[in-house]
Design an enzyme around this catalytic site. Structure first.
Site, PDB file in Angstrom:
ATOM      1  N   HIS A   4      -9.785   1.257   4.747  1.00 13.28           N
ATOM      2  CA  HIS A   4      -8.496   1.427   5.428  1.00 13.28           C
ATOM      3  C   HIS A   4      -8.697   2.357   6.632  1.00 13.28           C
ATOM      4  CE1 HIS A   4      -4.427   2.602   6.374  1.00 13.28           C
ATOM      5  NE2 HIS A   4      -4.052   1.498   5.758  1.00 13.28           N
ATOM      6  N   GLU A  27      -5.676  -4.964  10.330  1.00 12.58           N
ATOM      7  CA  GLU A  27      -4.636  -3.964  10.572  1.00 12.58           C
ATOM      8  C   GLU A  27      -4.929  -3.220  11.876  1.00 12.58           C
ATOM      9  OE1 GLU A  27      -2.602  -2.681   6.658  1.00 12.58           O
ATOM     10  OE2 GLU A  27      -4.421  -1.517   6.859  1.00 12.58           O
ATOM     11  N   GLU A  33      -7.049   4.694   7.851  1.00 13.60           N
ATOM     12  CA  GLU A  33      -6.818   6.134   7.628  1.00 13.60           C
ATOM     13  C   GLU A  33      -8.060   6.790   7.042  1.00 13.60           C
ATOM     14  OE1 GLU A  33      -3.172   5.602   5.464  1.00 13.60           O
ATOM     15  OE2 GLU A  33      -2.178   5.036   7.335  1.00 13.60           O
ATOM     16  N   ASN A  66       0.861  -1.187   0.000  1.00 15.94           N
ATOM     17  CA  ASN A  66       0.000   0.000   0.000  1.00 15.94           C
ATOM     18  C   ASN A  66       0.895   1.235   0.000  1.00 15.94           C
ATOM     19  OD1 ASN A  66      -1.820   2.035   0.506  1.00 15.94           O
ATOM     20  ND2 ASN A  66      -2.374   1.342   2.575  1.00 15.94           N
ATOM     21  N   TRP A  67       0.984   1.879  -1.159  1.00 11.67           N
ATOM     22  CA  TRP A  67       1.906   3.021  -1.286  1.00 11.67           C
ATOM     23  C   TRP A  67       1.315   4.312  -0.702  1.00 11.67           C
ATOM     24  CZ3 TRP A  67       3.972   2.376  -7.055  1.00 11.67           C
ATOM     25  CH2 TRP A  67       4.637   1.152  -7.150  1.00 11.67           C
ATOM     26  N   LYS A  68       0.069   4.278  -0.301  1.00  8.08           N
ATOM     27  CA  LYS A  68      -0.590   5.453   0.305  1.00  8.08           C
ATOM     28  C   LYS A  68      -0.381   6.700  -0.571  1.00  8.08           C
ATOM     29  CE  LYS A  68      -0.262   3.227   4.747  1.00  8.08           C
ATOM     30  NZ  LYS A  68      -0.302   3.336   6.174  1.00  8.08           N
ATOM     31  N   SER A  71       3.105  -2.163  10.239  1.00  9.47           N
ATOM     32  CA  SER A  71       4.556  -2.168  10.415  1.00  9.47           C
ATOM     33  C   SER A  71       5.206  -3.508  10.063  1.00  9.47           C
ATOM     34  CB  SER A  71       4.926  -1.741  11.835  1.00  9.47           C
ATOM     35  OG  SER A  71       4.493  -0.411  12.074  1.00  9.47           O
ATOM     36  N   GLY A 121       2.222   2.183  10.755  1.00  9.11           N
ATOM     37  CA  GLY A 121       3.187   3.269  10.621  1.00  9.11           C
ATOM     38  C   GLY A 121       3.858   3.665  11.929  1.00  9.11           C
ATOM     39  N   GLY A 157       4.713   1.276   4.757  1.00  5.75           N
ATOM     40  CA  GLY A 157       6.038   1.883   4.654  1.00  5.75           C
ATOM     41  C   GLY A 157       7.082   1.006   3.968  1.00  5.75           C
TER      42      GLY A 157
HETATM   43  P1  PGA Z   1       2.543   0.247   7.613  1.00  4.33           P
HETATM   44  O1  PGA Z   1       1.110   0.455   6.927  1.00  4.33           O
HETATM   45  O2  PGA Z   1       3.111  -1.051   7.072  1.00  4.33           O
HETATM   46  O3  PGA Z   1       3.344   1.432   7.212  1.00  4.33           O
HETATM   47  O4  PGA Z   1       2.312   0.155   9.088  1.00  4.33           O
HETATM   48  C1  PGA Z   1       0.231  -0.611   6.691  1.00  4.33           C
HETATM   49  C2  PGA Z   1      -1.062  -0.104   6.102  1.00  4.33           C
HETATM   50  O5  PGA Z   1      -1.546   0.941   6.546  1.00  4.33           O
HETATM   51  O6  PGA Z   1      -1.627  -0.727   5.189  1.00  4.33           O
END
Ligand code: PGA
Length: 251
Positions: A95, A167, A97, A9-11, A212, A173, A234
């Site tokens: 997600h 998640e 976020e 997931n490159w966000k 993470s 993150g 990340g």
């Molecule tokens: P992260 O993100 O690996 O940076 O913790 C995972 C995600 O939000 O899909």
């Protein structure tokens, strides 16, 4: 036997130049044939990535889709039909976020899930608890509710054509990863909840862990019986690290 899936997931990261560099790095990786690999670029870069990976085993997904499946008058949104047309095969829905920072509730997530399925995309339903919810002992209740919102609206059979990603919000993150056992406990509960409705669907559905994930933690996480791969944020921006995570899923 469930085939592992590792998804990057490159966000909201990337420029044309940095995406080109990442594509180049990913193209040089020897990826295990026993693992499905997907990347989720920002919608601006989807076409660039799809063009570059044509004929490769890496598939491309979107990070979000509109609640209505087809194109129309909805400024700023992207329809599942458009994602399919450009060559996407998967889409993240719910997600954390988007749930927490952009106010998406279970109803919205459910409509996006349905829109994706309607167009033949595979929705990746993200679920997970906050730190506060975990500390209050409500993890399974929260995750169960996020899952049942979709099951109740759309029926359990949709999970034969979908993926679930657990998640924990406190691990995203932050560098904090759930222990393999903490993650396994939630994955098993998700599978059991689906099994109560349909054992076959529950056996077949892939449940990814996200939060993470790094190459160093991936082997142990992916070794758990109900963890079928990872949703990687990340670490997916570094081709070598992502490649190592993919290899961990194939070991
Ligand atoms: P992260 O993100 O690996 O940076 O913790 C995972 C995600 O939000 O899909």
């Amino acid at each position: 036997m469930r085939r592992p899936l590792v998804a990057g997931n490159w966000k909201m990261h990337g420029t044309r130049a940095s995406v080109a560099e990442l594509i180049e790095g990913l193209g040089q990786l020897a990826l295990p044939v026993s693992v499905d690999v997907a990347v989720f670029p920002s919608s601006l870069h989807i076409a660039q990535v799809i063009g570059a990976f044509e004929g490769s085993a890496i598939v491309v997904g979107a990070q979000d889709c509109a609640q209505q499946p087809q194109q129309g008058a909805l400024t700023g949104e992207v329809a599942s039909s458009q994602l399919l047309d450009i060559g996407c095969s998967l889409v993240l829905v719910g997600h954390s976020e988007r749930r927490l920072l952009l106010g998406e509730d279970d109803e919205v997530v459910c409509r996006k899930f349905a829109a994706a399925l309607h167009e033949g995309l595979t929705p990746v339903l993200c679920v997970g608890e906050t730190q506060q919810q975990r500390e209050a002992g409500n993890t399974l209740e929260v995750v169960g509710r996020q899952l049942s919102a979709v099951v109740e609206q759309l029926g359990v059979a949709v999970f034969a054509r979908a993926v679930v990603a657990y998640e924990p919000v406190w691990a995203i993150g932050t560098g904090l990863t759930a222990t393999p056992q903490q993650a396994q406990d939630v994955h098993a509960a998700i599978r059991a909840q689906l099994a109560a409705e349909d054992a076959e669907v529950a056996r077949g559905v892939r449940i990814l862990y996200g939060g993470s994930v790094k190459a160093a933690s991936a082997v142990e996480l992916f070794g758990m019986p109900d963890i079928d791969g990872g949703l990687v944020g990340g670490a997916s921006l570094n081709a070598d690290e992502f490649g190592a995570i993919c290899r961990a899923a194939g070991s």
